[in-house]
Design an enzyme around this catalytic site. Structure first.
Site, PDB file in Angstrom:
ATOM      1  N   HIS A 157       0.749  -1.278  -0.118  1.00 46.42           N
ATOM      2  CA  HIS A 157       0.188   0.058  -0.113  1.00 46.42           C
ATOM      3  C   HIS A 157       0.668   1.234   0.102  1.00 46.42           C
ATOM      4  O   HIS A 157       0.354   2.346  -0.075  1.00 46.42           O
ATOM      5  CB  HIS A 157      -0.659   0.050   1.286  1.00 46.42           C
ATOM      6  CG  HIS A 157      -1.985  -0.947   1.116  1.00 46.42           C
ATOM      7  ND1 HIS A 157      -3.368  -0.660   0.847  1.00 46.42           N
ATOM      8  CD2 HIS A 157      -1.906  -2.351   1.296  1.00 46.42           C
ATOM      9  CE1 HIS A 157      -3.991  -1.615   0.650  1.00 46.42           C
ATOM     10  NE2 HIS A 157      -3.125  -2.809   0.967  1.00 46.42           N
ATOM     11  N   ASP A 365       3.385   9.285  -0.609  1.00 48.41           N
ATOM     12  CA  ASP A 365       2.330   8.576  -0.306  1.00 48.41           C
ATOM     13  C   ASP A 365       1.767   7.514  -1.291  1.00 48.41           C
ATOM     14  O   ASP A 365       2.044   7.698  -2.576  1.00 48.41           O
ATOM     15  CB  ASP A 365       1.048   9.595  -0.268  1.00 48.41           C
ATOM     16  CG  ASP A 365      -0.107   9.171   0.907  1.00 48.41           C
ATOM     17  OD1 ASP A 365      -0.090   8.288   1.169  1.00 48.41           O
ATOM     18  OD2 ASP A 365      -0.948  10.245   1.299  1.00 48.41           O
TER      19      ASP A 365
HETATM   20  P1  ADQ Z   1      -3.144   6.030   4.920  1.00 51.50           P
HETATM   21  O1  ADQ Z   1      -1.631   6.331   5.145  1.00 51.50           O
HETATM   22  O2  ADQ Z   1      -3.834   5.979   6.247  1.00 51.50           O
HETATM   23  O3  ADQ Z   1      -3.135   4.672   4.128  1.00 51.50           O
HETATM   24  P2  ADQ Z   1      -5.218   7.489   3.186  1.00 51.50           P
HETATM   25  O4  ADQ Z   1      -5.146   6.681   1.797  1.00 51.50           O
HETATM   26  O5  ADQ Z   1      -5.359   8.966   2.848  1.00 51.50           O
HETATM   27  O6  ADQ Z   1      -3.689   7.222   4.079  1.00 51.50           O
HETATM   28  O7  ADQ Z   1      -6.364   6.923   3.902  1.00 51.50           O
HETATM   29  C1  ADQ Z   1      -6.682   7.521   4.963  1.00 51.50           C
HETATM   30  C2  ADQ Z   1      -8.027   7.260   5.489  1.00 51.50           C
HETATM   31  O8  ADQ Z   1      -8.374   7.534   6.781  1.00 51.50           O
HETATM   32  C3  ADQ Z   1      -9.086   7.896   4.667  1.00 51.50           C
HETATM   33  O9  ADQ Z   1     -10.046   6.932   4.447  1.00 51.50           O
HETATM   34  C4  ADQ Z   1      -9.519   8.883   5.450  1.00 51.50           C
HETATM   35  O10 ADQ Z   1     -10.923   9.471   5.191  1.00 51.50           O
HETATM   36  C5  ADQ Z   1      -9.557   8.412   6.995  1.00 51.50           C
HETATM   37  N1  ADQ Z   1      -9.192   9.543   7.920  1.00 51.50           N
HETATM   38  C6  ADQ Z   1      -8.095  10.266   7.992  1.00 51.50           C
HETATM   39  N2  ADQ Z   1      -8.310  11.159   8.956  1.00 51.50           N
HETATM   40  C7  ADQ Z   1      -9.646  10.837   9.632  1.00 51.50           C
HETATM   41  C8  ADQ Z   1     -10.326  11.369  10.737  1.00 51.50           C
HETATM   42  N3  ADQ Z   1      -9.883  12.584  11.318  1.00 51.50           N
HETATM   43  N4  ADQ Z   1     -11.310  10.802  11.028  1.00 51.50           N
HETATM   44  C9  ADQ Z   1     -11.818   9.791  10.143  1.00 51.50           C
HETATM   45  N5  ADQ Z   1     -11.201   9.320   9.343  1.00 51.50           N
HETATM   46  C10 ADQ Z   1     -10.121   9.660   8.857  1.00 51.50           C
HETATM   47  C11 ADQ Z   1      -2.210   3.884   3.481  1.00 51.50           C
HETATM   48  C12 ADQ Z   1      -1.141   4.473   2.397  1.00 51.50           C
HETATM   49  C13 ADQ Z   1      -1.916   5.174   1.419  1.00 51.50           C
HETATM   50  C14 ADQ Z   1      -2.984   4.209   0.560  1.00 51.50           C
HETATM   51  C15 ADQ Z   1      -3.953   3.477   1.693  1.00 51.50           C
HETATM   52  C16 ADQ Z   1      -4.718   2.685   0.856  1.00 51.50           C
HETATM   53  O11 ADQ Z   1      -0.504   5.092   3.284  1.00 51.50           O
HETATM   54  O12 ADQ Z   1      -0.907   5.860   0.556  1.00 51.50           O
HETATM   55  O13 ADQ Z   1      -3.969   5.347   0.078  1.00 51.50           O
HETATM   56  O14 ADQ Z   1      -3.119   3.092   2.636  1.00 51.50           O
HETATM   57  O15 ADQ Z   1      -3.752   1.636   0.278  1.00 51.50           O
END
Ligand code: ADQ
Length: 465
Positions: A157, A365
């Protein structure tokens, strides 16, 4: 249809709308598993004085969720240590934050073995096995050692770093060699796949065959890019829900007369939050006519709080946001609202929709799902503008966003100005293209493409043999 056995570090079946704490991986996997009614195995998040390998299982929405407790030392060495202090920073180009400690590597191997032993009885002959992310890279090798002959796939990921950087990892060769026990290895983007192949060619004396398969360490595997997406239709529905509408109302009422810029990220140095605050400060300095009519809302739930680098970044963000608010606020306006907590997805959707600008500027990311959620939550009649880092995997697909270099304050400041003054027709034109992509490349497409490719590895192998 074969069952899917998914193995990842953490397991959480969030409800469609709720479950505030979820990160990107669990949101995506929960959506994937709902369809396949398979098994999801991982760490319970709990500790036990002595590892027993005893499984706790429960059924949620047709999915068997199976978890195991780990010892404190396992968590220190495997999770906080090798996964989050060695691999995570290194794979996000923060070699300065990477800790290389032998005990971490040993803990990582130990937990991968323990996981494989515990998961083994859950796997039936016809199952497809899908292992996730940097915590569990050697898992495939361990399962093979225990006689699992099923198709096993692995999906990363996070980014795969450049060859030069990756070779800073002690025992990098063993790690990559273990990946050749999978049938299929998946990455988020073509760039990460390319970086992996470069390593294979240069360090492992491997080759890419004409049919795209990769040969090294005496084995041949499939490697491919599978960009992950969100459950776009579900998210759109959530954005139209009553709770989202109420959250939208509250946002609009509390920011009346101002344009909102929103950032939503786990509190992680890779997300570029510090650089983003400084870029916003630059914007305020460069655009004094905007003072009082713009507001930046940053929502950042704490993450990995047992790791020092995460405590440091939190302290620095507190200091910057306080300083910038101190310097620019008036009695009826503050430029930054900085919220350190989680929200339900429906509340978040309302917040996204109320924001004229979505500011997504990670320094690195794998993909970044927030960029896709922001787009999916917009109102078609009056969509906001996405500003997106070129270093997010999502930038390869989301070319109609304003693409920025997150390290350049001027670049980000200019993009904020441009986004805030973009007229409705351009906003709509860009959003329609972005939305079409978010819907087409959704989480179901990602899952189905990966599963089909995994199944296909055996069909092809038979044909070749
Ligand atoms: P993450 O690093 O966690 O994922 P991201 O893909 O942006 O990053 O996903 C974050 C998730 O958490 C989103 O669904 C978002 O809505 C949720 N989230 C963030 N802040 C929040 C809050 N305050 N309250 C509720 N929900 C919140 C890892 C990798 C990424 C990759 C994903 C999936 O680092 O690059 O996109 O896995 O493969």
């Amino acid at each position: 249809m074969s069952r899917l056995v998914v193995i990842s570090n953490r397991v959480s079946m969030p409800t469609q709308a709720g479950a505030a704490t979820a990160g990107g991986l669990s949101m995506a996997l929960a959506a994937a598993l709902r369809e396949y009614k398979g098994v999801w195995f991982g760490w319970s998040g709990r500790t036990t004085p002595e590892f027993t390998g005893e499984l706790s299982t429960e059924m949620t929405e047709g999915v068997t969720v199976a978890t195991v407790d780990l010892e404190e030392q396992d968590i220190q060495e495997y999770y906080n240590g090798f996964a989050n202090e060695t691999l995570w920073p290194l794979f996000h180009y923060r070699i300065d934050l990477s800790a290389f400690e032998r005990a971490y590597g040993q803990g990582y191997e130990r937990v991968n073995t323990r996981f494989a032993e515990t998961a083994r009885p859950l796997i039936d002959d016809e199952d497809l096995v899908w292992v996730h992310d940097y915590h569990l890279i050697p898992m495939g090798r361990e399962l093979r050692r225990m006689g699992v002959a099923n198709p096993i796939g692995f999906f990363l990921h996070i980014p795969w770093p450049s060859h030069q950087l990756f070779t800073a990892l002690p025992r990098h060769r063993q790690l990559v060699e273990s990946m050749f026990q999978y049938d299929l290895v998946g990455f988020q983007t073509e760039d990460y796949l390319e970086a992996f192949l470069e390593y294979v060619r240069k360090e492992a004396d491997g080759e890419v065959l004409e049919d795209g398969r990769v040969r090294a360490f005496g084995r041949t595997i499939h490697a491919q890019a599978f960009p992950i997406g969100i459950d776009a239709d579900a998210f759109k529905q959530i954005a139209d829900s009553m709770t989202a509408a109420q959250s939208w109302d509250r946002m609009v009422a509390s920011t009346y007369g101002r344009s909102v810029i929103v950032g939503v990220d786990r509190l992680d140095y890779a997300k570029g939050l510090e650089e983003r605050l400084l870029a916003y400060e630059q914007f305020l300095t460069d655009n004094p006519e905007r003072l009082g009519s713009v507001e930046y809302l940053q929502i950042a739930p704490p993450s990995r709080e047992n790791v020092d680098a995460y405590q440091d970044i939190r302290a620095r963000l507190d200091a910057h946001s306080g300083r910038i608010n101190g310097a620019f606020s008036t009695i009826n306006w503050a430029p930054i609202r900085y919220v350190i907590r989680s929200y339900g997805r429906d509340e978040l959707a309302g917040v996204y929709r109320a924001a004229r600008v979505g500011l997504v500027t990670p320094l690195r990311d794998g993909m970044n799902l927030v960029a896709k959620e922001y787009v999916a939550a917009q109102s078609p009649r009056d969509p906001g503008v996405l500003i997106l880092s070129r270093f997010a995997g999502a930038a390869a697909q989301m070319t109609q966003a304003l693409i920025v270099n997150p390290y350049s304050r001027e670049d980000v400041s200019d993009a904020i100005r441009r986004a805030l003054s973009m007229d409705l027709s351009e906003r709509k034109r860009r959003w329609e293209i972005l939305m079409e992509g978010v819907q087409r490349n959704d989480v179901a497409a990602w899952r189905d493409d990966f599963v089909a490719a995994l199944r296909n590895t055996r069909v092809q192998t038979k044909a070749v043999a």
